[in-house]
Write a protein that holds these residues in place. Structure first.
Motif, short mmCIF file in Angstrom:
data_model
loop_
_atom_site.label_atom_id
_atom_site.label_comp_id
_atom_site.label_asym_id
_atom_site.label_seq_id
_atom_site.Cartn_x
_atom_site.Cartn_y
_atom_site.Cartn_z
N VAL A 1 60.53 24.33 37.78
CA VAL A 1 60.86 25.53 37.01
C VAL A 1 62.36 25.77 37.10
O VAL A 1 62.90 25.95 38.19
CB VAL A 1 60.08 26.75 37.53
N ILE A 2 63.02 25.72 35.95
CA ILE A 2 64.47 25.92 35.86
C ILE A 2 64.74 27.27 35.22
O ILE A 2 64.27 27.55 34.11
CB ILE A 2 65.14 24.81 35.02
N THR A 3 65.50 28.11 35.92
CA THR A 3 65.86 29.42 35.38
C THR A 3 67.37 29.55 35.33
O THR A 3 68.08 29.05 36.21
CB THR A 3 65.27 30.55 36.25
N THR A 4 67.86 30.20 34.28
CA THR A 4 69.29 30.46 34.18
C THR A 4 69.51 31.79 33.47
O THR A 4 68.56 32.46 33.09
CB THR A 4 70.03 29.28 33.50
N LYS A 5 70.79 32.16 33.30
CA LYS A 5 71.11 33.50 32.86
C LYS A 5 72.31 33.48 31.92
O LYS A 5 73.18 32.60 32.02
CB LYS A 5 71.46 34.39 34.06
N GLY A 6 72.38 34.51 31.06
CA GLY A 6 73.53 34.69 30.19
C GLY A 6 73.88 36.16 30.06
O GLY A 6 73.00 37.01 30.03
N GLY A 7 75.17 36.43 29.99
CA GLY A 7 75.65 37.80 29.85
C GLY A 7 77.13 37.91 30.18
O GLY A 7 77.90 38.54 29.46
N TYR B 1 64.65 32.41 30.99
CA TYR B 1 66.05 32.74 30.67
C TYR B 1 66.26 34.23 30.88
O TYR B 1 65.60 35.06 30.25
CB TYR B 1 66.37 32.36 29.22
N TYR B 2 67.18 34.58 31.78
CA TYR B 2 67.43 35.97 32.11
C TYR B 2 68.63 36.54 31.36
O TYR B 2 69.68 35.87 31.28
CB TYR B 2 67.72 36.13 33.60
N VAL B 3 68.50 37.76 30.88
CA VAL B 3 69.67 38.53 30.49
C VAL B 3 70.30 39.03 31.79
O VAL B 3 69.64 39.67 32.60
CB VAL B 3 69.27 39.70 29.58
N GLY C 1 63.51 37.15 30.84
CA GLY C 1 63.44 38.31 31.70
C GLY C 1 64.80 38.94 31.86
O GLY C 1 65.72 38.69 31.08
N VAL C 2 64.94 39.75 32.89
CA VAL C 2 66.19 40.44 33.19
C VAL C 2 66.52 40.21 34.65
O VAL C 2 65.67 40.42 35.52
CB VAL C 2 66.09 41.95 32.89
#
Length: 362
Positions: free
Chosen positions: A96-102, A164-166, A205-206
């Motif tokens: 499981v790969i998770t990353t974020k943008g903002g 993918y998180y905000v 998600g956030v």
């Protein structure tokens, strides 16, 4: 992307020796309750190499969650995760790969003139308007997050991001009202729902620092029930049968337990903590800073330590973080191989039961 079949097969290969609830459900997948974090350290080739070797070792040792963000170490963390995935003796769909943008990321290193870089890379091409940037470095508008998602897919070298998180939407509250932040989140959620429908991400998600663990009168507070409501509205706008909003990320540890102790969110029977609301809403919780960014590596409060299994303070602190109600995974940085060994060993201890966990707050 991660699949049920591959993650369960990974669990079957690695389950011996781990605690009873070390592996936990995430949708139809199953994941390790200790995940690999990539936030800390310098943006250098030497750190890249160290991270690479540690990620490969972790994936081979029973950790199948890797968390990153496009701005971590100026995009280097995402890129090294991608290279490590290729090098590890494990199928992509078992991880499981998770990353974020903002946050606006730099590229490899901090430029001499950050303002000029942002102007040339993001403003002049029309990716983001200067008015949409808070403190010149953070945006929630759909076009910007859309662009960041594309860059993350390229950096990671994968076709689908599992979650993918905000990233830190409360940062916007420095200059904007809560209502406008909720509106921007909903608009971006619509775009993420559309990207989920095309297969670019599976869940979203956030990821927060303050937003969900502070009281409603705090300037950084955001309502988790309202965020969930906006995600459901976004799914309807995008024409999806159900929302792909699946997870929240927030800090939780022995000395920063607000996500459990602060009743900041309106539930059906009155105010609830973030952990309780998330659990009852069917959301997964990925906790950050389980070692308080290293402060708990050498010592934790004695009255808590006595209730926890584990050979070291760090192991006990990880067990505590994994024991929070509704916690799916505790994300911990482990740049060196010895960190991987120690953290994997900590997973051999059983998490606390609900009664034992509650007793630590008496």
């Amino acid at each position: 992307m991660a699949t049920s079949e591959a993650t369960w097969a990974y669990r079957d290969r690695h389950t011996d020796g781990f605690g009873r609830t070390y592996f936990r459900r995430f949708g139809d997948c199953i994941v390790s309750s200790i995940g690999f974090g990539t936030y800390l350290d310098d943006p250098t080739d030497a750190v890249d190499e160290s991270y690479h070797d540690s990620i490969v070792r972790a994936l081979d040792s029973g950790i199948n969650v890797v968390d990153t963000a496009i701005n971590y170490r100026h995009q280097r963390s995402e890129r090294v995760v991608g290279r490590a995935l290729d090098a590890a003796d494990i199928d992509r769909d078992a991880v499981v790969i998770t990353t974020k943008g903002g946050f606006v990321p730099f590229d490899g290193e901090r430029p001499d003139d950050p303002g000029e870089y942002i102007r040339e890379e993001y403003v002049e091409p029309g990716i983001v308007d200067p008015d949409d940037l808070v403190r010149g470095m953070h945006s929630l508008v759909p076009a910007f997050v859309d662009d960041q998602l594309d860059r993350s897919l390229s950096n990671l070298g994968i076709e689908t991001i599992d979650c993918y998180y905000v990233h830190n939407p409360e940062f916007q509250l420095d200059e904007r009202s809560r209502e406008s932040v909720y509106d921007d989140l909903e608009a971006t959620f619509v775009r993420l729902e559309e990207r989920a429908a095309t297969g670019d991400l599976r869940h979203y998600g956030v990821a927060t620092w303050d937003a969900f663990r502070v009281t409603p009168d705090d300037p950084n507070h955001l309502s988790l029930p309202e965020v969930v409501s906006r995600a459901r509205a976004a799914a309807r706008t995008a024409g999806n049968d159900a929302t792909h909003f699946r997870a929240v990320q927030l800090p939780f540890n022995v000395v920063m337990a607000d996500a459990f102790t602060v009743a900041a969110h309106d539930g059906p029977d009155g105010p609830q903590s973030a952990l309780r609301f998330a659990r009852e809403a069917g959301l997964d919780v990925f906790v950050s800073a389980p070692l308080a960014q290293g402060r708990l590596a050498d010592e934790i409060p004695t009255d808590v330590a006595e209730r926890l299994d584990g050979e070291t303070p760090a192991a006990k602190a990880l067990t505590f973080a994994r024991s929070g109600p509704g916690v799916t995974c505790a994300l911990v940085g482990m740049r060196r191989s010895e960190h991987v060994v120690a953290n994997v060993d900590s997973g051999r201890a059983d998490a606390m039961g609900a009664d034992a966990f509650d007793a630590t707050f008496e």
